[in-house]
Write a protein that holds these residues in place. Structure first.
Motif, PDB file in Angstrom:
ATOM      1  N   UNK A  89       0.822  -1.205   0.000  1.00  0.00           N
ATOM      2  CA  UNK A  89       0.000   0.000   0.000  1.00  0.00           C
ATOM      3  C   UNK A  89       0.857   1.256   0.000  1.00  0.00           C
ATOM      4  N   UNK A  90       0.480   2.207  -0.852  1.00  0.00           N
ATOM      5  CA  UNK A  90       1.110   3.525  -0.856  1.00  0.00           C
ATOM      6  C   UNK A  90       0.222   4.489  -0.064  1.00  0.00           C
ATOM      7  N   UNK A  91       0.830   5.342   0.752  1.00  0.00           N
ATOM      8  CA  UNK A  91       0.087   6.320   1.540  1.00  0.00           C
ATOM      9  C   UNK A  91       0.431   7.725   1.073  1.00  0.00           C
ATOM     10  N   UNK A  92      -0.601   8.503   0.760  1.00  0.00           N
ATOM     11  CA  UNK A  92      -0.460   9.897   0.324  1.00  0.00           C
ATOM     12  C   UNK A  92      -1.423  10.699   1.191  1.00  0.00           C
ATOM     13  N   UNK A  93      -1.067  10.815   2.486  1.00  0.00           N
ATOM     14  CA  UNK A  93      -1.982  11.336   3.499  1.00  0.00           C
ATOM     15  C   UNK A  93      -1.411  12.616   4.104  1.00  0.00           C
ATOM     16  N   UNK A  94      -2.245  13.655   4.132  1.00  0.00           N
ATOM     17  CA  UNK A  94      -1.772  14.945   4.634  1.00  0.00           C
ATOM     18  C   UNK A  94      -1.713  14.993   6.167  1.00  0.00           C
ATOM     19  N   UNK A 146       2.755  15.433  -6.695  1.00  0.00           N
ATOM     20  CA  UNK A 146       1.619  15.461  -7.599  1.00  0.00           C
ATOM     21  C   UNK A 146       1.161  14.043  -7.906  1.00  0.00           C
ATOM     22  N   UNK A 147      -0.094  13.932  -8.343  1.00  0.00           N
ATOM     23  CA  UNK A 147      -0.715  12.617  -8.557  1.00  0.00           C
ATOM     24  C   UNK A 147       0.102  11.750  -9.505  1.00  0.00           C
ATOM     25  N   UNK A 148       0.573  12.325 -10.607  1.00  0.00           N
ATOM     26  CA  UNK A 148       1.296  11.543 -11.607  1.00  0.00           C
ATOM     27  C   UNK A 148       2.550  10.916 -11.011  1.00  0.00           C
ATOM     28  N   UNK A 149       3.308  11.698 -10.224  1.00  0.00           N
ATOM     29  CA  UNK A 149       4.528  11.180  -9.599  1.00  0.00           C
ATOM     30  C   UNK A 149       4.190  10.138  -8.541  1.00  0.00           C
ATOM     31  N   UNK A 150       3.173  10.413  -7.735  1.00  0.00           N
ATOM     32  CA  UNK A 150       2.788   9.477  -6.679  1.00  0.00           C
ATOM     33  C   UNK A 150       2.401   8.123  -7.263  1.00  0.00           C
ATOM     34  N   UNK A 151       1.623   8.146  -8.344  1.00  0.00           N
ATOM     35  CA  UNK A 151       1.203   6.893  -8.977  1.00  0.00           C
ATOM     36  C   UNK A 151       2.399   6.162  -9.579  1.00  0.00           C
ATOM     37  N   UNK A 152       3.308   6.911 -10.200  1.00  0.00           N
ATOM     38  CA  UNK A 152       4.492   6.286 -10.804  1.00  0.00           C
ATOM     39  C   UNK A 152       5.332   5.585  -9.743  1.00  0.00           C
ATOM     40  N   UNK A 153       5.507   6.215  -8.580  1.00  0.00           N
ATOM     41  CA  UNK A 153       6.296   5.610  -7.508  1.00  0.00           C
ATOM     42  C   UNK A 153       5.559   4.412  -6.895  1.00  0.00           C
ATOM     43  N   UNK A 154       4.243   4.513  -6.799  1.00  0.00           N
ATOM     44  CA  UNK A 154       3.465   3.388  -6.279  1.00  0.00           C
ATOM     45  C   UNK A 154       3.599   2.185  -7.209  1.00  0.00           C
ATOM     46  N   UNK A 155       3.541   2.427  -8.499  1.00  0.00           N
ATOM     47  CA  UNK A 155       3.676   1.321  -9.456  1.00  0.00           C
ATOM     48  C   UNK A 155       5.086   0.724  -9.422  1.00  0.00           C
ATOM     49  N   UNK A 156       6.087   1.587  -9.275  1.00  0.00           N
ATOM     50  CA  UNK A 156       7.465   1.085  -9.263  1.00  0.00           C
ATOM     51  C   UNK A 156       7.737   0.239  -8.025  1.00  0.00           C
ATOM     52  N   UNK A 157       6.929   0.416  -6.983  1.00  0.00           N
ATOM     53  CA  UNK A 157       7.063  -0.381  -5.759  1.00  0.00           C
ATOM     54  C   UNK A 157       6.102  -1.562  -5.748  1.00  0.00           C
ATOM     55  N   UNK A 193       2.964  -1.532  -5.624  1.00  0.00           N
ATOM     56  CA  UNK A 193       1.801  -1.350  -4.760  1.00  0.00           C
ATOM     57  C   UNK A 193       0.528  -1.584  -5.581  1.00  0.00           C
ATOM     58  N   UNK A 194      -0.474  -2.134  -4.943  1.00  0.00           N
ATOM     59  CA  UNK A 194      -1.737  -2.414  -5.632  1.00  0.00           C
ATOM     60  C   UNK A 194      -2.834  -1.428  -5.240  1.00  0.00           C
ATOM     61  N   UNK A 195      -2.567  -0.591  -4.241  1.00  0.00           N
ATOM     62  CA  UNK A 195      -3.561   0.387  -3.798  1.00  0.00           C
ATOM     63  C   UNK A 195      -2.856   1.604  -3.220  1.00  0.00           C
ATOM     64  N   UNK A 196      -3.537   2.728  -3.262  1.00  0.00           N
ATOM     65  CA  UNK A 196      -3.022   3.967  -2.697  1.00  0.00           C
ATOM     66  C   UNK A 196      -4.116   4.569  -1.829  1.00  0.00           C
ATOM     67  N   UNK A 197      -3.758   4.969  -0.621  1.00  0.00           N
ATOM     68  CA  UNK A 197      -4.700   5.621   0.288  1.00  0.00           C
ATOM     69  C   UNK A 197      -4.343   7.092   0.366  1.00  0.00           C
ATOM     70  N   UNK A 198      -5.324   7.964   0.143  1.00  0.00           N
ATOM     71  CA  UNK A 198      -5.084   9.405   0.180  1.00  0.00           C
ATOM     72  C   UNK A 198      -6.297  10.112   0.777  1.00  0.00           C
ATOM     73  N   UNK A 199      -6.041  11.046   1.702  1.00  0.00           N
ATOM     74  CA  UNK A 199      -7.130  11.861   2.234  1.00  0.00           C
ATOM     75  C   UNK A 199      -7.368  13.083   1.356  1.00  0.00           C
TER      76      UNK A 199
END
Length: 266
Positions: free
Chosen positions: A45-50, A77-88, A90-96
């Motif tokens: 899981x990738x976390x993008x939580x403020x 930014x969303x594009x970078x966050x998704x790219x890093x999640x995919x490179x790891x 990860x199958x899901x990302x949690x963001x508030x």
């Protein structure tokens, strides 16, 4: 060793974090871990939580159960966050702040409870890999893998030395320096004061003053700016830490003058 195990020794009513979403004690931070353990086992899981309070609650549930936790600064930014999640992988990302991902083709969820149920009938405890992104100041951010044990190597877990201490958090908790402050604070049952990252420095200092901040860590550059703010003289600091850059004699002398009772570490 799991984060939930370390926190189980904390008084359940003690306030551990004061953030934009309010105050968080142990009872508010902990999910029903026995119920959710099986379905969290093996997740990546990738976390993008403020909000650090929301983030810590998610980390407590995932650590020791998820295979991978990728911590992404909410400034990414969303594009970078998704790219890093995919490179790891990860199958899901949690963001508030999931609305920023509306144009992205990736599984994004607003919180841990929204993750789809996985019909696991068993719980597999594991040593979760915590992955952090470098600053990217010299190019694309690089990912660095840790374990909870390696992250806690320089902290004093359950130390009586920090009982009653109120830490201020000016770093992003998803960066290594900020995560160190967060972990040092919560594993010693100290209160963490975490102003929103988007808040002005003057308002952050006001929040630190109102919550009785006693320990504060920042870069020398941040300390120079802090020293010029009108709220700074109202802080009653006992410990000042400088890191990330070389501290010159001028900034050290300024801090000694502003906070004569504080111990200064570089």
């Amino acid at each position: 060793m799991k984060l939930s195990t370390l926190l189980s020794k904390v008084n359940k009513d003690a306030v551990l974090i004061s953030s934009a979403s309010g105050e968080w004690n142990l009872e508010k931070l902990c999910l029903d871990l026995e119920t959710c353990s099986a379905r969290l086992s093996g997740l990546r899981v990738a976390l993008h939580i403020r909000d650090p309070g929301v983030a810590l609650r998610t980390l407590v549930a995932l650590d020791g159960r998820a295979e991978v936790i990728l911590l992404l600064p909410s400034s990414f930014e969303a594009k970078l966050a998704i790219a890093l999640a995919r490179s790891s992988d990860c199958t899901a990302l949690i963001s508030d702040n999931s609305s920023v991902f509306s144009d992205q083709t990736f599984s994004v969820y607003p919180d841990l409870e929204s993750l789809p149920s996985i019909q696991n009938s068993y719980t597999v405890e594991t040593e979760t890999r915590w992955i952090l992104a470098t600053s990217g100041s010299t190019g694309e951010p690089k990912l660095v893998s840790h374990t909870l044990a390696s992250l806690l190597r320089t902290t004093k877990v359950n130390s009586q030395q920090y009982m009653g201490v109120h830490w201020g958090l000016l770093y992003d908790y998803a960066r290594f320096a900020g995560l160190q402050v967060l972990l040092q604070s919560v594993t010693t049952a100290s209160k963490l004061i975490a102003p929103p990252l988007e808040m002005s420095l003057e308002d952050k200092l006001l929040m630190l003053v109102k919550n009785g901040c006693t320990h504060l860590s920042a870069t020398p550059s941040m300390w120079r700016m802090t020293a010029m703010m009108p709220r700074t003289e109202q802080l009653r600091l006992r410990q000042i830490t400088l890191g990330g850059e070389i501290a010159d004699d001028q900034v050290l002398a300024t801090l000694h003058k502003l906070f004569p009772q504080a111990k200064i570490s570089h």
